[in-house]
Write a protein that holds these residues in place. Structure first.
Motif, short mmCIF file in Angstrom:
data_model
loop_
_atom_site.label_atom_id
_atom_site.label_comp_id
_atom_site.label_asym_id
_atom_site.label_seq_id
_atom_site.Cartn_x
_atom_site.Cartn_y
_atom_site.Cartn_z
N ASN A 71 1.11 9.40 17.06
CA ASN A 71 0.36 11.17 17.89
C ASN A 71 -0.11 9.92 18.74
OD1 ASN A 71 1.96 12.98 15.92
ND2 ASN A 71 0.51 12.84 14.54
N ARG A 72 -0.88 9.57 18.54
CA ARG A 72 -1.78 8.79 20.26
C ARG A 72 -0.96 8.58 20.95
NH1 ARG A 72 -7.33 7.57 18.08
NH2 ARG A 72 -7.54 6.60 20.40
N ILE A 94 0.73 -0.63 -0.04
CA ILE A 94 0.28 -0.13 -0.50
C ILE A 94 0.85 1.33 0.10
CG2 ILE A 94 -1.50 1.26 1.16
CD1 ILE A 94 -2.69 -1.61 3.04
N PRO A 95 0.53 1.97 -1.34
CA PRO A 95 1.88 3.21 -1.04
C PRO A 95 1.28 4.36 -0.19
CG PRO A 95 0.97 2.99 -3.39
CD PRO A 95 0.74 2.16 -2.30
N GLY A 96 2.35 4.46 0.88
CA GLY A 96 2.30 5.73 1.41
C GLY A 96 1.46 5.89 2.67
N ALA A 97 1.56 3.59 2.74
CA ALA A 97 0.62 3.59 3.89
C ALA A 97 1.51 3.73 5.21
CB ALA A 97 -0.04 1.79 4.16
N ALA A 98 2.71 2.71 5.57
CA ALA A 98 3.52 2.68 6.73
C ALA A 98 4.04 3.74 7.54
CB ALA A 98 4.99 1.28 6.26
N PRO A 99 4.53 4.93 6.55
CA PRO A 99 4.12 6.17 7.35
C PRO A 99 3.60 6.79 7.70
CG PRO A 99 5.75 5.95 5.24
CD PRO A 99 4.99 4.98 5.22
N ALA A 100 2.03 6.35 7.38
CA ALA A 100 0.91 7.14 7.37
C ALA A 100 0.33 6.35 9.03
CB ALA A 100 -0.22 7.06 6.69
N GLY A 137 3.11 0.52 20.84
CA GLY A 137 3.12 -0.64 20.20
C GLY A 137 1.64 -1.01 19.46
N GLN A 138 0.61 -0.55 20.42
CA GLN A 138 -0.87 -1.12 20.69
C GLN A 138 -1.07 -0.05 19.50
OE1 GLN A 138 -1.87 -0.66 24.92
NE2 GLN A 138 -1.74 -2.42 25.54
N ARG A 139 -1.08 0.35 19.35
CA ARG A 139 -1.87 1.86 18.39
C ARG A 139 -0.89 1.48 17.11
NH1 ARG A 139 -6.06 3.05 19.19
NH2 ARG A 139 -5.47 4.24 17.32
N LEU A 140 -0.37 1.44 16.89
CA LEU A 140 1.16 0.54 15.55
C LEU A 140 -0.01 -0.87 14.95
CD1 LEU A 140 2.88 1.03 13.74
CD2 LEU A 140 4.41 -0.14 14.59
N ASP A 141 0.28 -1.73 15.68
CA ASP A 141 -0.87 -2.46 15.52
C ASP A 141 -2.13 -2.40 15.38
OD1 ASP A 141 1.06 -4.36 16.33
OD2 ASP A 141 0.75 -5.05 18.30
N HIS A 142 -3.11 -1.31 15.57
CA HIS A 142 -4.05 -1.19 15.71
C HIS A 142 -4.44 -0.20 14.21
CE1 HIS A 142 -8.41 0.55 15.68
NE2 HIS A 142 -7.44 1.94 15.45
N GLU A 143 -3.16 0.34 13.72
CA GLU A 143 -3.57 1.73 12.61
C GLU A 143 -2.76 0.45 11.20
OE1 GLU A 143 -3.95 3.88 11.95
OE2 GLU A 143 -4.25 4.80 14.22
N ILE A 144 -2.09 -1.22 11.45
CA ILE A 144 -1.67 -1.84 10.58
C ILE A 144 -2.69 -2.46 10.03
CG2 ILE A 144 -0.41 -3.66 10.07
CD1 ILE A 144 1.98 -2.51 11.59
N ASN A 145 -3.79 -2.68 11.41
CA ASN A 145 -4.44 -3.79 10.79
C ASN A 145 -5.95 -3.18 10.00
OD1 ASN A 145 -3.64 -5.52 11.85
ND2 ASN A 145 -4.57 -5.64 14.08
N ARG A 146 -6.10 -1.87 10.72
CA ARG A 146 -6.99 -0.82 10.10
C ARG A 146 -6.54 -0.69 8.62
NH1 ARG A 146 -7.76 4.44 8.89
NH2 ARG A 146 -5.46 4.76 9.44
N LEU A 147 -5.84 -0.66 8.33
CA LEU A 147 -5.35 0.06 6.88
C LEU A 147 -5.60 -1.53 5.93
CD1 LEU A 147 -2.18 2.09 7.20
CD2 LEU A 147 -4.10 2.97 6.21
N LEU A 148 -4.92 -2.26 6.78
CA LEU A 148 -5.16 -3.99 5.63
C LEU A 148 -6.16 -3.74 5.45
CD1 LEU A 148 -2.16 -6.00 7.94
CD2 LEU A 148 -2.10 -5.22 5.88
#
Length: 195
Positions: A32-33, A19-25, A180-191
């Motif tokens: 930020n959260r 997904i282009p640009g997804a990892a930095p976003a 760590g928790q928020r990163l997992d959440h954001e990754i799963n949301r984008l996937l």
């Protein structure tokens, strides 16, 4: 400063590489959260340690947020020492010079009791509460034998309270855990959104 570990960045890039640009976003949103959560946690931990109002802490905190091109965020507290009356002081207002104004402890007379940190504090010898012409009420002591000059008593600044290792270490741990928790959440949301 709150930053991702190399492992966390590699994980996001690997899972979101299609997904282009997804990892930095995702990382920017997660950090930020975590920073917002750390601000709340910092104010709560300071109040668990010191007798200070939540607003007196949060008013000194400024957030610098992460962006997809700058993956770090920070919380900065600025402020000077705080008048002792901001903390737990008894009495809090000027009292008439009467015997009723004097309290007794272990057979000794004193007038002012101050507690800045929970579990600490006590009477202050030769202190008194006065209201200045500006309207400010503070705890003071006379410098010499005359009525003036007088010096005001202060407690620590909010940055000093936040710098207390029992506060700062706890907040840093909470921020890392949340990130760590928020990163997992954001990754799963984008996937999920890109299936």
């Amino acid at each position: 400063m709150i930053d991702f570990t190399t492992e966390q960045m590699a994980k996001a890039e690997k899972l979101l590489r299609h997904i282009p640009g997804a990892a930095p976003a995702a990382m920017a949103r997660a950090i930020n959260r975590a920073t917002e959560s750390a601000r709340t946690a910092a104010a709560r931990k300071v109040r668990e340690t010191y007798f200070i109002r939540h607003k007196d802490v949060t008013d000194t905190l400024k957030l610098r947020k992460a962006t997809p091109t700058s993956l770090s965020a920070s919380i900065v507290s600025s402020g000077s020492v705080i008048a002792l009356t901001t903390f737990r002081v008894s009495p809090k207002s000027p009292q008439p010079q009467k015997a009723a104004n004097v309290r007794w402890k272990n057979g000794k007379a004193f007038k002012i009791v101050a507690r800045v940190k929970r579990g600490e504090g006590g009477p202050i010898k030769s202190a008194f509460v006065a209201k200045m012409q500006s309207g400010h009420v503070g705890v003071f002591k006379r410098v010499g034998t005359d009525r003036k000059p007088i010096d005001q008593f202060y407690g620590p600044s909010v940055p000093q309270m936040l710098g207390n290792p029992s506060v700062s270490d706890w907040v840093n741990e909470k921020a890392k855990e949340t990130m760590g928790q928020r990163l997992d959440h954001e990754i799963n949301r984008l996937l999920e959104a890109n299936r």
